[in-house]
Enzyme design. Structure first.
Site, mmCIF file in Angstrom:
data_model
loop_
_atom_site.group_PDB
_atom_site.id
_atom_site.type_symbol
_atom_site.label_atom_id
_atom_site.label_comp_id
_atom_site.label_asym_id
_atom_site.label_seq_id
_atom_site.Cartn_x
_atom_site.Cartn_y
_atom_site.Cartn_z
ATOM 1 N N GLY A 1 1.447 2.857 0.774
ATOM 2 C CA GLY A 1 2.866 3.147 0.994
ATOM 3 C C GLY A 1 3.568 1.931 1.578
ATOM 4 N N GLY A 2 2.873 1.233 2.457
ATOM 5 C CA GLY A 2 3.431 -0.001 3.018
ATOM 6 C C GLY A 2 3.648 -1.033 1.932
ATOM 7 N N TRP B 1 4.094 -0.496 -1.140
ATOM 8 C CA TRP B 1 5.149 -0.044 -2.048
ATOM 9 C C TRP B 1 6.493 -0.661 -1.643
ATOM 10 C CZ3 TRP B 1 9.707 2.734 -1.289
ATOM 11 C CH2 TRP B 1 10.308 3.242 -2.439
ATOM 12 N N HIS B 2 6.662 -0.849 -0.344
ATOM 13 C CA HIS B 2 7.946 -1.359 0.140
ATOM 14 C C HIS B 2 8.140 -2.839 -0.166
ATOM 15 C CE1 HIS B 2 7.854 2.388 2.445
ATOM 16 N NE2 HIS B 2 9.168 2.278 2.444
ATOM 17 N N GLY B 3 7.068 -3.565 -0.355
ATOM 18 C CA GLY B 3 7.239 -4.981 -0.646
ATOM 19 C C GLY B 3 5.899 -5.690 -0.662
#
Lengths: 512, 373
Positions: free
Chosen positions: A320-321, A323-325
């Site tokens: 998920g982390g 996914w942000h960048g």
């Protein structure tokens, strides 16, 4: 095109709304959907027309692969679709990061062409992964390509979410009574939009003025912030991020309603959370749901014992982390939250087993404080562009860079000299106006975030089930009504937001 | 719901009208002609840090005959009234502006109004220090708000979109709205304020000196200056874009029959010490020679107030919190209006010996003299 731009507010939106209304009333719902699809593609192409090709290819590929998956019930095709989607996102978003790190690890000098990241690629890719997986899992299929295109591209949610699920969107497109410009929807939609617009343009952008310079200076190695500076910057960013993102989600919700489309709840006052688990039920809820349904459960969820559950939880947040960048700081942020969640679950289990109890008030205060501080620490990694920058700010927040106050403030605090000496507070240069403004903004935003009702509290009665999902009836006594008072208040927020579109440029040169 | 939407729309229109009317009446940036409330809000406190954004418009409203050109030293150091002006004056001092920006703005005012007869042009050594190997083109991101600029001196530039947007923001923007309130409530506060003629009253210095003393101002400025001059590549280059801009500007003013008086700003002695300690004393002298040559070539007067005069060398009352104790300087780089008035006296008389502290004092050196007309 941004929602807070002149061209969007005064040209694109009124024109699309008018054409949509014309098509829906004079022609058909299908024609109205076509108007929305064309408008959404135009909206996306405004930024980089060339990436329209990518968006349209992605849509066509997923639509037709989904048909094949549905026809042959083929797991291999489903996996192929997921792999193709992930390949696209890896290529555009993570290739540089991966090549750079492998190159460093293997001491090679590999180069990869720097690519411009296609806008919203993470959003439209994940929405479509969810779709093809569900076509295989549940046999759900959309046969109308225009409906499918609208599901992916609907402009209010295309750029920054919320991540919409085909299960809640497709039925709305298929219902002929749903789409259309209706007075109630317009009244509610424009009111929600006004709130979101104010949150984004006035509150978030107002805080950015204080957060950005600090993070930029620290990342560039030009500043080692003391205790108050570091906390001020971190808190300003904490406020900025929430009001920016939730403001955007509110605007999306309001815009959707103008066309009769209900978008899901994405933020539910996350800074009111009393635990990290609670926080993730309130922050970027559509992403949390996606990660839970398509990653955490796919990894095994909690079906294979506690240890595997914790591992799965950690891995889910780690990804998920990412996914942000594409960057180590995002990975660390994900890992941090994964760790928080594991500790939170483990502690809850232990607490239940030993029946630990604190007085309710103290328990709530401590829980809130611990959760909030943990979140703020996470945001430092999220915002800083370098690891050194993040660690320097965290060191400042922990007091390792010393405690200092601008000489201008210290001069006013002479009555507190013994206390200042006790904490070894040093004088730094400057009058302190920036520090005072930073803290004033940050605390005001924090107060709003933890005490004010959100749009779902205010408009609950007027929202469709798709927007209410995940939230019970509100307890706030503040309820929106179609009254003169609310019209004036919300018009004021909208005017304040619009008035930020052409700011007088500032020149912060206080000391000549 | 239709009724609600009607109220909503009417509220928007009423609010926009009210906000624009409020801003127009109180005129926080002095970019509109003075209205009935001009005296109530004569100190434009919110305008003090926005000189670059507003002075190009402000000056056109004022239609000045005399322009004061330079940076913050001019804006804050020269008094608003002096017999030398002999006409409507506007202070175009732009804080932090380099020479190209200063001259672009001034040329815009000269050419747009056609009324400017006299310019007092301040020059600063550090503005001409450069590490550039070749002169840069005379371009800057501020030029959108100007009708004329040095690089296309006689061709009006059509920037109606940028200028219209900027002028609308003076009337209807969040910052204008907030600044209007601030202007209203800060009239008596010790914060900087611009007048409608572009003069900065420097009241923030009053506050800082009273609460922290002069020392903190001196320390901060000297640290900044030391850091700025630490670059070993800095030197004075006659072919630099700074000198090119100056030459071009003076030539254009001569073509317009605008009378120009040049002067070098004074600095308090710690500033001069830093120049010497940075190994730039030689460059400082060479710069003065070059500026003198430019003035002589154009037959202009040039007054050097940066000499080690009695007032410049006056000892600093560092620990003092009384603003009367450093009568001529706020800090090493910024002189006070008492000094500015004496400078104008000297330029008016064409003589560096002026009456100060009850006696005659030499405060400058005349490096070039304009022929008598």
């Amino acid at each position: 095109m941004l929602f807070n731009s002149v061209e969007f507010l005064f040209v694109f939106l009124p024109l699309v709304l008018w054409l949509f209304h014309l098509a829906q009333t004079r022609l058909s719902v299908d024609a109205a959907i076509k108007v929305l699809v064309v408008a959404s593609l135009f909206f996306y192409g405004w930024w980089q027309p060339v990436y329209l090709l990518l968006l349209i290819s992605s849509i066509l590929l997923n639509f037709y692969l989904a048909k094949l998956i549905h026809r042959y019930r083929s797991k291999a095709l489903m996996i192929l679709a997921v792999v193709l989607n992930l390949s696209s996102i890896v290529y555009y978003k993570y290739a540089n990061f991966l090549v750079g790190n492998f190159s460093l690890l293997l001491q090679q000098n590999w180069q990869f062409e720097q690519l411009l990241l296609p806008l919203a690629i993470s959003f439209f890719t994940f929405q479509q992964i969810a779709y093809v997986v569900d076509v295989y899992r549940k046999g759900e299929i959309e046969h109308n390509i225009m409906n499918y295109m609208l599901f992916v591209t609907f402009f209010p949610q295309l750029i920054a979410g919320p991540i919409v699920h085909h299960g809640s969107m497709m039925p709305q497109f298929a219902d002929p009574n749903r789409l259309g410009v209706k007075a109630t929807n317009v009244a509610v939609g424009i009111s929600i939009f006004a709130i979101g617009f104010f949150k984004k343009t006035v509150l978030a952008d107002g805080a950015a003025v204080y957060a950005n310079p600090l993070f930029q200076a620290v990342d560039a190695g030009q500043l080692t912030p003391g205790f108050f500076e570091a906390w001020g910057g971190a808190l300003a960013y904490t406020g900025q991020l929430y009001f920016d993102f939730s403001g955007y989600s509110d605007m999306a919700l309001g815009l959707g309603l103008l066309f009769g489309i209900s978008l899901p709840l994405n933020f539910n006052s996350p800074y009111k959370a009393l635990s990290i688990t609670d926080f993730w039920r309130r922050w970027h809820m559509t992403l949390s749901q996606f990660l839970r349904d398509y990653l955490y459960i796919a990894l095994g969820g909690n079906r294979r014992g506690k240890f595997r559950r914790y591992i799965n939880l950690f891995l889910t947040m780690l990804l998920g982390g990412l996914w942000h960048g594409a960057g180590w700081n995002f990975l660390i942020w994900g890992a941090l939250h994964g760790g928080y969640l594991v500790v939170n679950h483990a502690f809850s289990a232990v607490k239940t087993q030993f029946a630990w109890r604190l007085p309710k008030g103290i328990s709530i205060l401590l829980s809130w404080l611990l959760t909030f501080v943990a979140v703020v620490v996470g945001w430092v990694f999220f915002r800083a562009t370098t690891l050194d920058g993040a660690l320097t700010i965290l060191a400042g927040m922990a007091g390792f860079n010393g405690i200092s106050l601008p000489a201008g403030i210290l001069a006013q605090l002479q009555f507190a000299t013994p206390l200042l000496q006790l904490f070894d507070v040093q004088a730094s240069q400057g009058g302190g106006a920036v520090l005072v403004s930073t803290w004033a903004w940050s605390l005001a935003l924090l107060l709003l975030a933890v005490s004010a009702p959100n749009v779902h509290d205010l408009f609950y009665r007027y929202l469709a089930s798709e927007s209410r999902a995940g939230k019970g009836a509100p307890t706030s006594r503040w309820q929106w009504q179609a009254s003169k008072g609310w019209a004036l208040l919300l018009a004021f927020l909208l005017v304040m937001g619009v008035s930020t579109l052409g700011q007088v440029s500032e020149f912060l040169y206080f000391n000549f | 719901m239709i009724v609600y939407l009607r109220y909503f729309l009417i509220s928007i229109l009423l609010l926009i009208t009210a906000i624009a009317g409020f801003t127009y009446l109180l005129n926080p940036y002095a970019v509109f002609a003075a209205g009935p409330l001009a005296d109530v809000v004569s100190r434009k406190t919110a305008a003090a840090d926005k000189g670059r954004s507003i002075k190009s418009y402000q000056a056109l409203v004022q239609q000045p005959e005399v322009l004061l050109v330079g940076n913050s030293r001019v804006e804050i150091g020269l008094p608003a009234q002096h017999p030398i002006y002999q006409g409507k004056v506007f202070n175009l001092g732009l804080p932090g502006a380099g020479v190209l920006m200063q001259y672009d703005y001034a040329w815009h005012v000269v050419k747009s109004t056609g009324k400017v007869k006299k310019i007092f042009l301040a020059v600063d050594f550090v503005d001409f220090l450069t590490s550039e190997s070749a002169a840069k083109p005379l371009l800057g991101n501020w030029q959108g708000r100007l009708n004329y600029q040095l690089s296309q001196a006689h061709t009006p530039v059509t920037n109606s979109w940028i200028q219209g947007k900027e002028q609308l923001s003076f009337l209807l923007s969040q910052s204008a709205f907030i600044d209007t309130f601030l202007t209203l409530i800060q009239q008596k506060n010790d914060v900087n304020a611009l007048s409608e003629h572009g003069f900065n009253d420097g009241r923030l210095y009053h506050h800082i000196v009273r609460s922290e003393g002069f020392a903190v101002l001196y320390q901060q400025k000297l640290q900044e200056l030391t850091a700025r001059l630490a670059n070993p590549a800095l030197k004075v280059q006659p072919q630099s874009s700074g000198f090119q801009a100056l030459e071009l500007f003076l030539q254009l003013l001569a073509e317009q029959d605008v009378e120009v008086t040049l002067f070098v700003n004074p600095y308090h002695y710690p500033y001069l010490d830093v120049i010497a300690q940075s190994g730039l004393q030689g460059e400082f002298e060479r710069w003065k020679d070059l500026i003198s040559a430019v003035a002589q070539k154009r037959q202009l007067s040039l007054y050097d107030f940066s000499i080690a005069s009695e007032l410049v060398m006056a000892p600093l009352q560092e620990s003092s919190r009384d603003i009367r104790d450093n009568k001529y300087f706020w800090e090493p780089a910024h002189y006070r209006q008492a000094m500015g008035a004496l400078m104008l006296d000297a330029m008016q008389a064409g003589n560096c010996r002026v009456q100060a502290e009850g006696r005659m004092v030499d405060i400058c050196k005349i490096l070039a003299t304009a022929p008598l007309q």
